[in-house]
Design a protein around this motif. Structure first.
Motif, short mmCIF file in Angstrom:
data_model
loop_
_atom_site.label_atom_id
_atom_site.label_comp_id
_atom_site.label_asym_id
_atom_site.label_seq_id
_atom_site.Cartn_x
_atom_site.Cartn_y
_atom_site.Cartn_z
N ALA A 1 0.84 -1.20 0.00
CA ALA A 1 0.00 0.00 0.00
C ALA A 1 0.88 1.24 0.00
N VAL A 2 0.24 2.38 -0.24
CA VAL A 2 0.90 3.68 -0.13
C VAL A 2 -0.12 4.64 0.45
N LYS A 3 0.36 5.58 1.25
CA LYS A 3 -0.52 6.62 1.80
C LYS A 3 -0.25 7.93 1.07
N ASP A 4 -1.27 8.80 1.03
CA ASP A 4 -1.01 10.15 0.53
C ASP A 4 -0.91 11.11 1.72
N GLU A 5 -0.77 12.41 1.44
CA GLU A 5 -0.59 13.41 2.50
C GLU A 5 -1.79 13.48 3.45
N ASP A 6 -2.98 13.07 2.95
CA ASP A 6 -4.20 13.13 3.78
C ASP A 6 -4.44 11.84 4.56
N GLY A 7 -3.51 10.88 4.44
CA GLY A 7 -3.69 9.62 5.16
C GLY A 7 -4.58 8.62 4.45
N TYR A 8 -4.86 8.86 3.16
CA TYR A 8 -5.66 7.90 2.38
C TYR A 8 -4.74 6.77 1.91
#
Length: 629
Positions: A499-506
């Motif tokens: 997985a990978v997260k974005d800056e908003d924690g998605y």
């Protein structure tokens, strides 16, 4: 993983109508999540109090890594939450089940009728000697009797083990033997795409050399071609003759097993995932009510089969615990034509539709004219489960089925987790390609092999950091396999997904960790390359694998299903290769592209890349019991 890898993260988002959040049971996601973090025990205690208990618990959680005991000392029976309370509290004559057969036959059950029929079948099971703790194996089509019988097992404390009625005799036999099933419940036939499929003959083969089996209960849908001949066999409805419709629920400790469900590992014998009574009941009630936001007048249609965890949690136990109306059907999405599902939504007024990305991509392939023939205005929420929902499928689903109006709940979870873990709660911005955020009650992260948290944009391993009520308790008769989930990465639950997260924690789910292709020392997630291929207008579906390469170690090979109207050509191979190069970079360019008509996949819709790889390299295919074809 030898190294972590950068992922290109697109930040496009859609904001649903604010009314969804304002009117939802969950309300403000961030506020509720903060409450959970401040006092996890209080949060789960509040959720558990929404189901029916016989005796209250003394402690919410006892955690002794890797073992959890939830709601210690509490006793309950999950069927009182799903049936008895609705009969007592004003839903007596509300529709619980609407069943639609392939030939258009329809049957409906109110909560009162379902309650009565479950109790009758529970007494019928007792009549043939079934006791608390006995394992009952199911091999049935998706008919009302299937739901009635599995709730009857739960009523008397028998442990159900459902095997999808598309498996062959060998797969069924191995599960019967592993679970040491005392009774097998089946039907004479299943119906699929206009064909009648004999189930009873498969069961006959499967119970040979299965000494634990004492009885086989057969639901006769056709006129059974021969009389039930074996001493072991009982007719489903004959068993009910003269049986009382009153059966008190068995008092179950919160930690006693409710069911075993077999799921394929990457190799070897399928794992018998064990779920417990109290924690599982709490988890599926919570997610059905607060994530699906099931309201009094909702009609939910989850298109899975009860042979999968999706069916257990969001056809049966979750929606019935909330008191919803549930649609079940034997119909397949493209028979007799690709309009059948949309006609059911229109006719039955389905408000919550939950299906697999595989089905969505199939619908994309046949064109918008099919759903456009039907009125889908009843839909309020649409959901996705199974493979990651790629951005192109998200956009199509949102525009064509949701009419740019319905929020999409793209849910990440597993057989092992029992309930939803990551999604986009109602009212939060939806990002194509991203499943969403950890739901209140769940602490998830993306980490490296040592368990160190990775920054946004850096791909790694998906972990759950703390226990949750509906987590599996063990792997049946193989506790070592259970321990591996919690002992691979620090003391976290290792999901086995990248997985990978974005800056908003998605969170964007990139595929299985064992679906990594290492090209010249660079790690590529298969889902990322597949998504790039599917972005091309000619591609309906794609699967990629790593194949040996003398110079790079591994190279990418792609298997591509084309959209109707496109034909394979060398020009198209060049176009697709260039498209991947421009989307991801030269390292991801397929060394070979093979055009195919179908891809091997599990019944729940996940593409089995290891099958493609084994065939490519002339290797043994291993356990293929969960293959669709």
């Amino acid at each position: 993983m030898s190294e972590n890898f950068e992922v290109k993260v697109d930040s496009k988002s859609y904001i649903p109508d604010p009314a969804y959040r304002e009117q939802s049971f969950l309300g403000d996601y961030k506020a509720v999540y903060k409450e959970f973090i401040q006092d996890p025990d209080e949060f789960w205690s509040r959720m558990a109090k929404e189901i029916e208990w016989i005796k209250p618990w003394t402690k919410v959680l006892e955690w002794n890594h890797p073992y959890a005991r939830w709601f210690t000392g509490g006793t309950l029976n999950i069927t009182t939450s799903c049936l008895d309370r609705h009969v007592k509290e004003g839903r007596r004559n509300k529709l619980a089940l609407i069943w639609r057969g392939e030939d258009g036959e329809e049957r409906v059950y109110t909560y009162r009728q379902l309650h009565r029929d479950v109790m009758r079948f529970a007494n019928a099971l007792k009549k043939i000697g079934v006791q608390k703790g006995d394992r009952i194996c199911f091999y049935m089509p998706l008919v009302p009797e299937h739901i009635i019988a599995l709730l009857a097992c739960a009523r008397i404390g028998a442990i159900h083990s459902i095997v999808y009625a598309g498996f062959g005799a060998e797969a069924l036999h191995s599960r019967i033997r592993d679970a040491e099933a005392k009774v097998v419940i089946t039907a004479d036939v299943g119906k699929r795409r206009g064909k009648v499929i004999s189930l009873r003959s498969i069961v006959d083969d499967a119970v040979r050399n299965a000494p634990s089996v004492e009885k086989v209960i057969v639901l006769c849908r056709e006129k059974c071609s021969v009389e039930l001949y074996s001493e072991m066999e009982e007719d489903f409805y004959s068993l009910l003759e003269g049986v009382s419709a009153d059966c008190s629920p068995e008092e179950m400790d919160a930690e006693e097993p409710l069911f075993i469900l077999y799921t394929s590992g990457t190799t070897g014998m399928p794992k018998g995932i064990v779920h417990s009574c109290g924690g599982y009941a709490t988890g599926v009630h919570y997610t059905a009510k607060y994530l699906f936001d099931l309201k009094e007048n909702d009609v939910i249609w989850c298109t899975a089969d009860t042979g999968w965890i999706t069916g257990h949690s969001y056809i049966v136990y979750g929606p019935l615990s909330v008191g919803a109306t549930v649609v079940i059907t034997e119909t397949t999405p493209d028979w007799p034509d690709p309009g059948i599902w949309w006609s059911i939504i229109e006719e039955l007024g389905v408000t919550l539709f939950y299906t697999a990305p595989t089905a969505i991509r199939m619908f994309m392939r046949v064109g918008e004219e099919w759903p456009n023939k039907y009125n889908l205005d009843s839909l309020r929420i649409i959901g996705s489960v199974g493979e990651p929902l790629n951005p192109e499928a998200f956009e199509w689903y949102y525009r064509v089925i949701g009419k740019m109006r319905c929020p999409i709940l793209d849910t990440w979870w597993q057989t092992e987790t029992g309930m939803h873990m990551i999604t986009t709660p109602l009212g939060e911005p939806m990002k194509p390609g991203f499943a969403g955020v950890p739901i209140p009650g769940i602490i998830a992260d993306v980490v490296d092999e040592e368990g160190n948290s990775l920054p946004p944009g850096q791909g790694g391993l998906l972990v759950i950091k703390k226990p949750w009520p509906s987590m599996m308790r063990t792997v049946y008769r193989n506790d070592e396999r259970y321990k591996k989930y919690w002992n691979q990465i620090k003391d976290y639950y290792a999901a086995g997904d990248l997985a990978v997260k974005d800056e908003d924690g998605y969170f964007m789910i990139l595929g299985r960790a064992d679906d990594i292709i290492i090209v010249a020392g660079h790690n590529l997630g298969t889902a990322e390359v597949e998504s790039a291929l599917v972005e091309h207008e000619a591609v309906a579906e794609a699967a990629v694998i790593g194949v040996p390469d003398e110079i790079k170690g591994q190279a990418v090979k792609a298997f591509v299903i084309l959209v109707k109207g496109y034909t394979p050509s060398q020009k198209l191979v060049s176009e697709l290769t260039y498209h991947v190069r421009m989307s991801i970079g030269p390292i991801a360019m397929p060394a070979a592209i093979e055009f195919v008509d179908t891809l091997p996949r599990t019944r729940s819709g996940k593409i089995m890349r290891r099958i493609l790889k084994a065939k490519e390299m002339n290797m043994d295919l291993g356990d293929t019991s969960t293959l669709e074809e």
